[in-house]
Design a protein around this motif. Sequence first.
Motif, PDB file in Angstrom:
ATOM      1  N   HIS A  17      60.218   2.425  37.126  1.00  0.00           N
ATOM      2  CA  HIS A  17      60.938   3.403  37.945  1.00  0.00           C
ATOM      3  C   HIS A  17      62.445   3.212  37.843  1.00  0.00           C
ATOM      4  O   HIS A  17      63.196   4.173  37.604  1.00  0.00           O
TER       5      HIS A  17
ATOM      6  N   THR B 101      58.190  15.971  40.900  1.00  0.00           N
ATOM      7  CA  THR B 101      57.099  15.803  39.943  1.00  0.00           C
ATOM      8  C   THR B 101      56.447  17.132  39.584  1.00  0.00           C
ATOM      9  O   THR B 101      56.250  17.452  38.402  1.00  0.00           O
TER      10      THR B 101
ATOM     11  N   VAL C  23      57.126  10.556  39.497  1.00  0.00           N
ATOM     12  CA  VAL C  23      55.782   9.956  39.520  1.00  0.00           C
ATOM     13  C   VAL C  23      55.842   8.476  39.856  1.00  0.00           C
ATOM     14  O   VAL C  23      55.095   7.982  40.710  1.00  0.00           O
ATOM     15  N   THR C  24      56.729   7.743  39.179  1.00  0.00           N
ATOM     16  CA  THR C  24      56.791   6.294  39.407  1.00  0.00           C
ATOM     17  C   THR C  24      57.304   5.969  40.807  1.00  0.00           C
ATOM     18  O   THR C  24      56.902   4.969  41.400  1.00  0.00           O
TER      19      THR C  24
ATOM     20  N   PHE D 263      50.904  -4.500  41.609  1.00  0.00           N
ATOM     21  CA  PHE D 263      51.442  -3.492  40.695  1.00  0.00           C
ATOM     22  C   PHE D 263      52.932  -3.239  40.909  1.00  0.00           C
ATOM     23  O   PHE D 263      53.581  -2.598  40.079  1.00  0.00           O
TER      24      PHE D 263
ATOM     25  N   LEU E 174      56.663   7.754  43.521  1.00  0.00           N
ATOM     26  CA  LEU E 174      55.517   7.946  44.414  1.00  0.00           C
ATOM     27  C   LEU E 174      54.489   6.823  44.241  1.00  0.00           C
ATOM     28  O   LEU E 174      53.939   6.316  45.233  1.00  0.00           O
ATOM     29  N   LEU E 175      54.232   6.437  42.994  1.00  0.00           N
ATOM     30  CA  LEU E 175      53.274   5.356  42.744  1.00  0.00           C
ATOM     31  C   LEU E 175      53.775   4.032  43.307  1.00  0.00           C
ATOM     32  O   LEU E 175      52.990   3.226  43.819  1.00  0.00           O
ATOM     33  N   LEU E 176      55.071   3.814  43.219  1.00  0.00           N
ATOM     34  CA  LEU E 176      55.648   2.578  43.751  1.00  0.00           C
ATOM     35  C   LEU E 176      55.444   2.490  45.252  1.00  0.00           C
ATOM     36  O   LEU E 176      55.112   1.417  45.785  1.00  0.00           O
ATOM     37  N   TYR E 177      55.619   3.599  45.941  1.00  0.00           N
ATOM     38  CA  TYR E 177      55.387   3.593  47.388  1.00  0.00           C
ATOM     39  C   TYR E 177      53.903   3.381  47.694  1.00  0.00           C
ATOM     40  O   TYR E 177      53.548   2.609  48.592  1.00  0.00           O
ATOM     41  N   ALA E 178      53.029   4.042  46.925  1.00  0.00           N
ATOM     42  CA  ALA E 178      51.590   3.897  47.158  1.00  0.00           C
ATOM     43  C   ALA E 178      51.106   2.479  46.872  1.00  0.00           C
ATOM     44  O   ALA E 178      50.143   2.010  47.477  1.00  0.00           O
ATOM     45  N   ALA E 179      51.804   1.768  45.973  1.00  0.00           N
ATOM     46  CA  ALA E 179      51.375   0.418  45.566  1.00  0.00           C
ATOM     47  C   ALA E 179      52.003  -0.679  46.415  1.00  0.00           C
ATOM     48  O   ALA E 179      51.846  -1.865  46.080  1.00  0.00           O
TER      49      ALA E 179
ATOM     50  N   LEU F 260      55.703  -1.416  38.205  1.00  0.00           N
ATOM     51  CA  LEU F 260      56.107  -0.063  38.574  1.00  0.00           C
ATOM     52  C   LEU F 260      57.586   0.004  38.913  1.00  0.00           C
ATOM     53  O   LEU F 260      58.270   0.978  38.579  1.00  0.00           O
TER      54      LEU F 260
END
Length: 354
Positions: free
Chosen positions: A321, A262, A300-301, A313, A303-308, A317
């Motif tokens: 991704h 990223t 980005v997606t 979400f 990392l966001l997928l892991y965070a969510a 996501l």
Amino acid sequence: MPYDTPKLAEAARQVEICNACRYCEGYCAVFPAMFKERSFASGDLTQLANLCHNCRGCYYACQYIEPHEFGLNLPAALAEARQESWERFAWPAAPARLFQRSGVAMACALVLGIACLFWIAANLTPASGEGFYSVLSHGTMVAIFLPAFVLPLAAVGIGLRRYWREVGGARVRWKHLVAAAQSAATMRNLSGGQDQGCNFEDEDRFSNTRRYAHQAVMWGFLLCFASTSSGTILHYGFGMEAPYGLFSLPKLLGVPGGILLTLGSAMLIYLKLKADPELGASSALGAEMAFVMLLALTGVTGLLLYAATGTSFVPGLLAIHLGAVLVFFISTPYSKMAHGFYRMAALVRDAQIR
């Protein structure tokens, strides 16, 4: 001598002037390779073009750029010849022209990929499992991504074979691969062959920023690939299915990889916007930018997928991704991603003739 295309003919004109001048002898690998020749066939020019990393130091050092009557712009001439070579070697040829000419095509392909994945998630038999396997089953993912990974690699292999034939490549030995790998890993030529850096983003000011950004993208991509590979081994070899914890091998590789991918992609986007488009393949700028944005979106997606994880979400996501990853794989033989394969081949060939 006659050349296959007008772009190769223009590259030959400029290379012959550079070969007579030799002021840039201490620069990147292009110039030592150039100075070994007395005349240049189409294959020689194709090799030089793919060996060039577009650091632009030679342009700002050159006394024959416009308004001189010679009007040299070697970075642009080699970039155009390089871009043309990827189209010429690509198989099939039509997608190559589409992806090289238009970044919009890549964006449309991404939207289509996301839409297809949404449709698959909503209409196939209900998924079972934990994490994202509760949205899209493991079997469905394999059915989609295995062909999308294998078939583009086969297309890349056909292109590399055509390249190797044109540049007169010989039998590859281990020492050639080692030398090429060392050059690729350190990206020495992105500094113009000099430790002080290159001139890509700010004319005659030297900087290693582009070199570091490329390294971040490269190592980030390799870490993400290693993460996926380790997850595959855990799944099939040890019966350990996703989702994996933070301190599992897939996450220890994937999270740093996603961060590097990223950040590196974001920096490359910034540098491309800042750099002079007239010193590269200006006709392909949109496609190059779309490719880097696709890399950034993938990181980005992910990392966001892991965070969510565990939230509502995840389905959206996951579709975005996987859509980005799918388009990335499918477009590999035709997008800027192809340059990694051809540049590695050029480094191997350079090691052979050094």
